[in-house]
Design a protein around this motif. Structure first.
Motif, short mmCIF file in Angstrom:
data_model
loop_
_atom_site.label_atom_id
_atom_site.label_comp_id
_atom_site.label_asym_id
_atom_site.label_seq_id
_atom_site.Cartn_x
_atom_site.Cartn_y
_atom_site.Cartn_z
N ARG A 91 0.88 -1.18 -0.06
CA ARG A 91 0.08 0.00 -0.04
C ARG A 91 1.00 1.30 0.24
O ARG A 91 0.59 2.20 -0.68
N GLU A 92 2.10 1.49 0.89
CA GLU A 92 2.91 2.37 0.89
C GLU A 92 3.61 2.60 -0.64
O GLU A 92 3.47 3.76 -0.98
N GLU A 93 4.08 1.42 -1.14
CA GLU A 93 4.71 1.57 -2.36
C GLU A 93 3.78 1.99 -3.47
O GLU A 93 4.10 2.99 -4.36
N ALA A 94 2.41 1.86 -3.20
CA ALA A 94 1.57 2.27 -4.47
C ALA A 94 0.79 3.56 -3.95
O ALA A 94 -0.10 4.31 -4.88
N ALA A 96 -1.15 4.05 -1.81
CA ALA A 96 -2.59 3.97 -1.58
C ALA A 96 -2.90 3.58 0.08
O ALA A 96 -3.72 2.62 0.28
N ASN A 97 -2.22 4.22 0.93
CA ASN A 97 -2.52 4.01 2.33
C ASN A 97 -4.04 4.28 2.50
O ASN A 97 -4.63 5.28 2.19
N GLY A 98 -4.69 3.57 3.19
CA GLY A 98 -5.86 3.91 3.75
C GLY A 98 -6.92 3.13 3.00
O GLY A 98 -8.19 2.97 3.24
N LYS A 99 -6.55 2.59 1.71
CA LYS A 99 -7.19 1.88 1.09
C LYS A 99 -7.60 0.36 1.66
O LYS A 99 -6.76 -0.38 2.24
N GLY A 100 -8.99 0.20 1.53
CA GLY A 100 -9.28 -1.14 2.27
C GLY A 100 -9.13 -2.20 1.22
O GLY A 100 -9.43 -2.47 0.23
N ILE A 101 -8.38 -3.27 1.81
CA ILE A 101 -7.98 -4.49 1.09
C ILE A 101 -8.29 -5.74 1.88
O ILE A 101 -7.94 -5.85 2.92
N THR A 102 -9.00 -6.80 1.43
CA THR A 102 -9.17 -7.85 1.74
C THR A 102 -8.52 -9.10 1.17
O THR A 102 -8.42 -9.25 0.06
N VAL A 103 -7.73 -10.12 1.98
CA VAL A 103 -6.90 -11.00 1.37
C VAL A 103 -7.43 -12.34 2.14
O VAL A 103 -7.86 -12.45 3.41
N SER A 130 -0.06 -6.23 -5.29
CA SER A 130 0.34 -5.32 -6.11
C SER A 130 -0.20 -5.18 -7.51
O SER A 130 -0.47 -3.96 -8.02
N LYS A 131 -0.89 -6.54 -7.71
CA LYS A 131 -1.51 -6.23 -9.25
C LYS A 131 -2.79 -5.69 -8.89
O LYS A 131 -3.32 -4.95 -9.69
N LEU A 132 -3.39 -5.78 -7.65
CA LEU A 132 -4.69 -5.13 -7.54
C LEU A 132 -4.62 -3.82 -7.60
O LEU A 132 -5.72 -2.96 -8.02
N LEU A 133 -3.42 -3.08 -6.98
CA LEU A 133 -3.32 -1.68 -7.13
C LEU A 133 -2.63 -1.21 -8.04
O LEU A 133 -2.16 0.00 -8.29
N GLY A 134 -2.25 -1.93 -9.10
CA GLY A 134 -1.89 -1.65 -10.40
C GLY A 134 -0.27 -1.26 -10.46
O GLY A 134 0.27 -0.58 -11.19
N LEU A 135 0.36 -1.74 -9.44
CA LEU A 135 1.91 -1.77 -9.30
C LEU A 135 2.61 -2.66 -10.45
O LEU A 135 2.17 -4.02 -10.20
N GLU A 136 3.55 -2.29 -11.35
CA GLU A 136 4.15 -3.26 -12.10
C GLU A 136 5.47 -3.56 -11.31
O GLU A 136 6.45 -2.79 -11.35
#
Ligand code: ADP
Ligand code: PMV
Ligand code: MG
Length: 334
Positions: A91-94, A96-103, A130-136
């Motif tokens: 989340r930090e790399e992307a 996207a802190n604070g974005k809700g993610i379920t694994v 990372s795929k979900l957040l669109g990070l390559e």
């Protein structure tokens, strides 16, 4: 959007523990995998469903027609710390802190058994999120993030497990750098004691012994590093397989003796090691951190006899193959 990623377990053929001190090691990914689904949730929170991990401290009580769950939340949080750190790091790399993610996790890898379940769960989580957040990210970069997760949770980690889980195959690893070794089918049998050891605690225990008597432990670690270099020479040589296996087996036995000297073997692990050798394995040693968990035996002629001997000695044999593939994105659903 939902993403499913998977990452493999590994065995360390030579060099566990000494690799934490910057010595080289040799490891291979194996065909047991951890699967992680990742998706967004609108609560802004991290939600983790770890379907097959038993949390010590979770009690279920029944009374009439009601069921009560009592959980030691401290322990539950600790057990899920690899997954949580993996999600937070991505989340930090992307940004996207604070974005809700379920694994949601399912795994074929026994936990705390020296087969790198911590690295596989970290790598598969990083891959899916990372795929979900669109990070390559390349698999190599994901291995490096997996190393950061292990450092954050364990305090110390060589990085070999997340590297091999992310990139797959058969590798020589030293201080963050890896090299693929020529692929060879290894006629091995893994023997599981059924009990577990915590890598964090075992690595800390070796560190304490090292600090108490560096003049005794340093030569042991140096010898372990030399075993790895010798093993690499044998693996990359053009000698016949038969000769290479005999030499590798001898090096495994020496490596096991040195791991025992560091105090990471147990009665059960040593019993499985000796049972395998008596049944004709040319080499047998602990794999991974020890303190329980697994050993492996090299048995080109007699894998099934060695597997039987491990069963008779009270262990569970597993015949595994090297996985050429590391992290895999299995599915991306809209
Ligand atoms: N399927 C899983 N779901 C959630 N966490 C897991 C899973 N598998 C492993 N882990 C984490 O990894 C820890 C075990 O890691 P470790 O002590 O390094 O042993 P190993 O990596 O040899 O299995 C577990 O206590 C847990 O925190
Ligand atoms: C003991 C060690 O060399 C390997 C640990 O592997 P595992 O977590 O027991 O699968 C630690 C490390 O390399 O970071
Ligand atoms: Mg681990």
């Amino acid at each position: 959007m939902r993403v499913l990623a998977s990452a493999p377990a590994k065995i360390i053929l030579f060099g566990e523990h000494s690799v934490v001190y910057g010595k080289p090691a040799i490891a291979a990914a194996i065909d047991l995998r951890t699967y992680v689904w990742a998706e967004f949730n609108d609560r802004g929170a991290i939600k983790i469903e770890a379907k097959d991990i038993r949390v010590p401290g979770l009690t279920v009580s029944f009374s009439e027609d009601e069921i009560y769950f009592e959980s030691d939340y401290g322990k539950a949080a600790e057990v899920l710390s690899y997954v949580r750190q993996a999600i937070e790091l991505v989340r930090e790399e992307a940004d996207a802190n604070g974005k809700g993610i379920t694994v949601s996790i399912t795994s074929q890898i026994p936990v705390g058994a020296g087969l790198g379940s911590s690295a596989a769960v970290a790598v598969a989580t990083i891959g899916a999120v990372s795929k979900l957040l669109g990070l390559e990210l390349t698999n190599e970069e994901i291995g490096k993030l997996g190393h950061r997760v292990e450092l954050l949770v364990q305090g110390a980690s060589s990085g070999i497990d997340p590297t091999v889980s992310a990139i797959g195959g058969f590798i020589h690893y030293e201080k963050g750098n890896f090299e693929h070794l020529p692929f060879m089918e290894l006629p091995i049998v893994v023997g599981y004691t059924g009990s577990s050891g915590s890598t964090k605690e075992l690595v800390a225990m070796v560190r304490r012994t090292y600090e108490e008597m560096p003049e005794v432990i340093e030569p042991v670690l140096i010898a372990m590093g030399k075993i790895v270099e010798k093993a690499r020479e044998v693996i990359t040589s053009d000698l016949d397989d038969e000769i290479r296996f005999v030499q590798l087996g001898r090096l495994m036995n020496i490596n096991h003796g040195l791991l025992d000297a560091l105090g990471v073997s147990t009665k059960k692990l040593s019993e499985l090691v000796y049972a395998a050798r008596v049944a004709g394995a040319i080499g047998a040693k602990i794999t991974g951190a020890g303190g329980g968990g697994c050993m492996y035996a090299l048995a080109p002629e007699n894998q099934s006899e060695v597997a039987t001997a491990i069963t008779i000695a009270g262990g569970t044999p597993m015949i595994t193959r090297i996985s050429r593939e590391g992290l895999r994105i299995e599915e991306v659903l809209p």
